[in-house]
Scaffold this motif. Structure first.
Motif, PDB file in Angstrom:
ATOM      1  N   ILE A 133       6.423  13.095  -8.730  1.00 17.97           N
ATOM      2  CA  ILE A 133       6.758  13.415 -10.113  1.00 17.97           C
ATOM      3  C   ILE A 133       5.588  12.996 -10.983  1.00 17.97           C
ATOM      4  N   ASP A 134       5.528  13.534 -12.187  1.00 19.71           N
ATOM      5  CA  ASP A 134       4.403  13.239 -13.069  1.00 19.71           C
ATOM      6  C   ASP A 134       4.714  12.168 -14.111  1.00 19.71           C
ATOM      7  N   TRP A 135       5.979  12.051 -14.467  1.00 19.39           N
ATOM      8  CA  TRP A 135       6.361  11.144 -15.548  1.00 19.39           C
ATOM      9  C   TRP A 135       7.650  10.439 -15.171  1.00 19.39           C
ATOM     10  N   PRO A 136       7.925   9.292 -15.774  1.00 22.92           N
ATOM     11  CA  PRO A 136       9.153   8.566 -15.444  1.00 22.92           C
ATOM     12  C   PRO A 136      10.395   9.401 -15.741  1.00 22.92           C
ATOM     13  N   ARG A 137      11.292   9.414 -14.784  1.00 28.46           N
ATOM     14  CA  ARG A 137      12.568  10.083 -14.953  1.00 28.46           C
ATOM     15  C   ARG A 137      13.666   9.027 -14.931  1.00 28.46           C
ATOM     16  N   LEU A 138      14.711   9.313 -15.687  1.00 32.23           N
ATOM     17  CA  LEU A 138      15.840   8.388 -15.759  1.00 32.23           C
ATOM     18  C   LEU A 138      17.110   9.164 -15.405  1.00 32.23           C
ATOM     19  N   GLU A 139      18.090   8.435 -14.922  1.00 30.06           N
ATOM     20  CA  GLU A 139      19.370   9.085 -14.655  1.00 30.06           C
ATOM     21  C   GLU A 139      20.480   8.072 -14.868  1.00 30.06           C
ATOM     22  N   ASP A 140      21.520   8.511 -15.570  1.00 29.67           N
ATOM     23  CA  ASP A 140      22.733   7.692 -15.632  1.00 29.67           C
ATOM     24  C   ASP A 140      23.930   8.597 -15.373  1.00 29.67           C
ATOM     25  N   ALA A 141      25.106   8.130 -15.679  1.00 32.81           N
ATOM     26  CA  ALA A 141      26.302   8.907 -15.338  1.00 32.81           C
ATOM     27  C   ALA A 141      26.357  10.231 -16.089  1.00 32.81           C
ATOM     28  N   GLN A 142      25.763  10.282 -17.273  1.00 35.98           N
ATOM     29  CA  GLN A 142      25.904  11.460 -18.133  1.00 35.98           C
ATOM     30  C   GLN A 142      24.714  12.407 -18.078  1.00 35.98           C
ATOM     31  N   HIS A 143      23.518  11.866 -17.897  1.00 32.99           N
ATOM     32  CA  HIS A 143      22.322  12.666 -18.137  1.00 32.99           C
ATOM     33  C   HIS A 143      21.264  12.487 -17.054  1.00 32.99           C
TER      34      HIS A 143
END
Lengths: 322, 322, 322, 322
Positions: free
Chosen positions: D244-254
């Protein structure tokens, strides 16, 4: 005749700082560094030294995709402290090979999407231009593959893209970065006859230089100048007890500040606010200086391609108090 | 001798467009308008007209807080359509009073908070500088209340801050706005000897001019130039069937584009991309033109204070094909 | 039962400003205007009026390239002066056709080059998405031509892209513009239950509204929302002797400011500085308000595609003094 | 019960990656580092490790002008190569002292001049707010010296300002910097329950974390959150062969991307373009993904104070293909 005086005489210069003992040092770099940072110095020099050297040569200049040869330095300037200002007078910058390279690149440039201006558009195509340099006539020539006019010849205006000290603390910025430490300002004004003043963030200052351009447009819009290696003569000196925040430049016509940042207006403001401060040192009141800049300031957008952009704000010396 | 040829002779100019019939019109404005917009024309003129006039004078120039006298025009240029390019040659711009005013203002300026750069800092103080103009010696002089040096004298470089057509559709932009319609570009390059080319958005073009500066620094950083009223001679003409997107300028040395926008980099890019397109009209390939700008472009940040900033991108005419 | 009370009852609302006489007015627009400006009002209304109307319908919503139907208004609000604040309570915004259109366009959008972000890249391709709207289930559905998943259904969140007063003086901004006059803020927060407060620049305020979106993502990154026509009920009122600089919004959860400008950070700062001022009206000290925003502020980038971008700065009402 | 399963059980979590062997490591940092860079690791850990640790405590949190304690790490993640994606699941972030500090500072902040937005205005005054933290009731309380309301209590939302890998090559960015390496993103979304995905630029990744905020407003406009030290539990893992090129985030909704840069619009665009790419991995066509973001994207301006700003672009997971 002492070598330094010889250099001065050859260049038609008044001997610099003649009252103090002047050293002349010849240094041939063997390694280029990828960052501006505190690291083991390649040489320790005294203030008031004429440094005869050259920028690194390497594959970057001779084949597409060749790695950049990196910065020359760091030079540890004895006696330099964070209360002082480093003085780097550009005595000579002259291409020492017959070829320069310039790129248009899908990955880097000012009028296009790139890694910082990330868009959904397709990237532009990449293309490399080789320029033949004639340093006798001081011209460069290249072919123009898609133009009615098959080739073009332009006069050369050699400059150094990078003059730097080590940045604050433990930070290490890649060679593409300009900042308050100088670095990759890519300002055409950094040429023979110009003096670069830099702040000092570490004892010894850790001077670097590199990135010769046989010529470069203001803005460096397509991403590179006429990239080539250079013979370089610098006079390195120190002003004790003088602190500045951003690189200052001076030539026969102007006092100047090179401010770097993104967005472009930040670089513009940094350069001009530091210039107001410099004018205050000449005895102008703060608001008088601001008002006067409104009427006589000149500017150059030096680069719009590096991680920080650079703007050079200029004040004509003829309006300085005598 | 026809009056227009007389004008040309007096100014030492080659008669313009001599093959076509040339009109000379003297117009004394009595009302200034606060916006660039389609409205009842003050005069209808033919293409190839020498227009002898002046900018509005008013309280703005003589007392603090006096209202700006507004723009002169609109002039309806007969035959102008949205397929054409308006040509405005600046034959003369000369202060016609002995005084100019310049402000530093808490509410407007480039190195400070203002209504568009809204911050929590206290605004800077306001101050007004009156400049005595001597158009014989072509110098201006003012006092510097807070400086060691009590006063300063600078050479004058008269210019027009504003040359415009009516913008698209029913839009009406206040006099401070520059844009693709020209307007308040505040570019020092708009001076005697420069030709301004403008797109046409309405039949008749609706030409406006105003906002004389006896001199103005690049960037107009403090918010104003040496504001004064001007005697103005313009040669107004039309190039049929030629469409451009942004104002183009030309003088003896350069072809130029004045791009306006915020942020500053947008103005920069607009100016340079339009310049690439202009170079393509000269026979350069798109990528060749881009590459070449990378080596020979020059630029001026013209203003950083108006609702849109203006950047002038320049290409030296000596590198154009013969 | 008076019609206004009927409306209130139907909507489950407490009657508004019941002490004062409330008017209910039904208005069917027949013409849409392309600019926000002072012009002949379509209707004069009193403060404390429930306005039952709809946005314009037109070819823009039904065929590619169809012209935008323009803004509804202006409504002259009797008694409104430049010392007052206009209050527009959004009682109802509901799609009144079964179709919405959304575009990806080579000429306009936030993640691509366009006429303001002018670059040398090729423009992106254009594409139009038709969305079927079901206002019973409150969902929209469209096909996804290039995706593994053939279609998608999303819940609707109807909003008004544009609520405006006439801007200052003789200025006339095209319908795409947001500003301190409101206009094309394209903020999803302008929906049922939200109150919009606007400054007044002319006697009568000259209220406009339009540009319904059945739903719109924050940022409106691709250039449009689900564009459709809307049934609209607004409660229009006036707060006498109350001046604000920028549009303020309020719903059950937040007080908010919609700041518009370019660059994006300017819009962000305008919104937050105005919010600090609003908090001062609630009794917070300036620096306390700033410090508190640092811990509890929320924000939405509402649009990054219009001539000025819009940022909504939010303060949770539960932290306001009781 | 293995400790890692114990941790999972205590936190009410499904055991992570249970098929593979999971380590649980307790690490008490003794030194904080001022830059994100490759340096001697404090610890080597395997993928699929639960790391129980804390951020550094120090004078920064207890007295005005106290030095920042620096970042915890680097942790060398065995087997991580530049072809892989680092996974950092935030299991726990909880203040471990009863006090947090927040500053308003003349030298640093988003609604004011500072060292990067350099202006002629006087700097704003500095002020320090001490917040008492009650982690039982999960609230913080401070006094408001200049407000009608003497004090305020807000609910806590603990987060980590900084999660990083070592940046490219020999670069070393000070702790204030966010970038594609993560770093000082100051995104409130980096809280319990969120997973952070980071690119890997060096074998071993060199994971850092630090800069706990008991709460922070979106934008971090005043320059700091409720700065305090934290108990931290991270689950560190690796996805092999995923770049990946940039930080990705994940939570329950998004699913979310944290883009960082200056100007703010660059951060915005980086985040959204990377999000388009992520959506393509889910099977959406490029233009479909763009069009869809136009209707359902959400965003947060996370910080407007760091050397690069951070924007979090969000896509609701309920619109992802099942």
């Amino acid at each position: 005749m002492r070598p330094s005086l010889l250099v001065a005489a050859l260049l038609g210069l008044t001997p610099i700082a003649s009252a103090r003992s002047q050293d002349t040092v010849r240094f041939t770099p063997t390694v280029g560094h990828p960052t501006f940072a505190v690291r083991e110095p390649v040489l320790r020099i005294k203030p008031n030294t004429v440094l005869i050297s050259n920028t690194m040569h390497g594959a970057y200049y001779t084949r597409e995709g060749g790695p950049f040869p990196g910065e020359v330095g760091p030079f540890y300037v004895e006696g330099a402290t964070t209360n002082d200002m480093l003085v780097v007078r550009i005595i000579r910058v002259m291409p020492n090979t017959g070829l320069a390279a310039a790129n248009v690149s899908g990955g880097f440039g000012g009028l296009q999407s790139d890694s910082r201006l990330r868009l959904l558009n397709e990237p532009i195509p990449s293309r490399r231009y080789l320029w033949e340099l004639d340093t006798t006539r001081m011209v460069g020539r290249t072919t123009l593959p898609d133009s009615r006019q098959q080739s073009i010849e332009i006069d050369l205006k050699p400059m150094l893209g990078r003059v730097a000290v080590a940045p604050r603390g433990q930070e290490a910025f890649g060679g593409l970065w300009p900042g308050d430490f100088g670095g990759n300002m890519d300002a055409p004004e950094v040429r023979e006859g110009t003096t670069v003043y830099l702040p000092v963030f570490h004892e010894g200052a850790y001077l670097y230089f590199g990135d010769g351009h046989a010529r470069q447009g203001e803005g460096e819009v397509a991403g590179t100048g006429l990239e080539t290696s250079m013979s370089v003569i610098l006079h390195v000196d120190l002003v004790k007890g003088k602190r500045i925040d951003w690189p200052r430049l001076e030539d026969a016509q102007h006092i100047m500040v090179a401010g770097s940042g993104r967005p472009l207006i930040d670089a513009f403001r940094i350069a001009h606010v530091e210039l107001v401060e410099w004018l205050q040192e000449y005895g102008f009141g703060k608001w008088d200086a601001y008002a006067l800049l409104g009427q006589v300031a000149e500017n150059t957008v030096a680069n719009v391609v590096d991680p920080a952009y650079t703007v050079v704000a200029k004040f004509p010396k003829r309006f300085l108090p005598r």
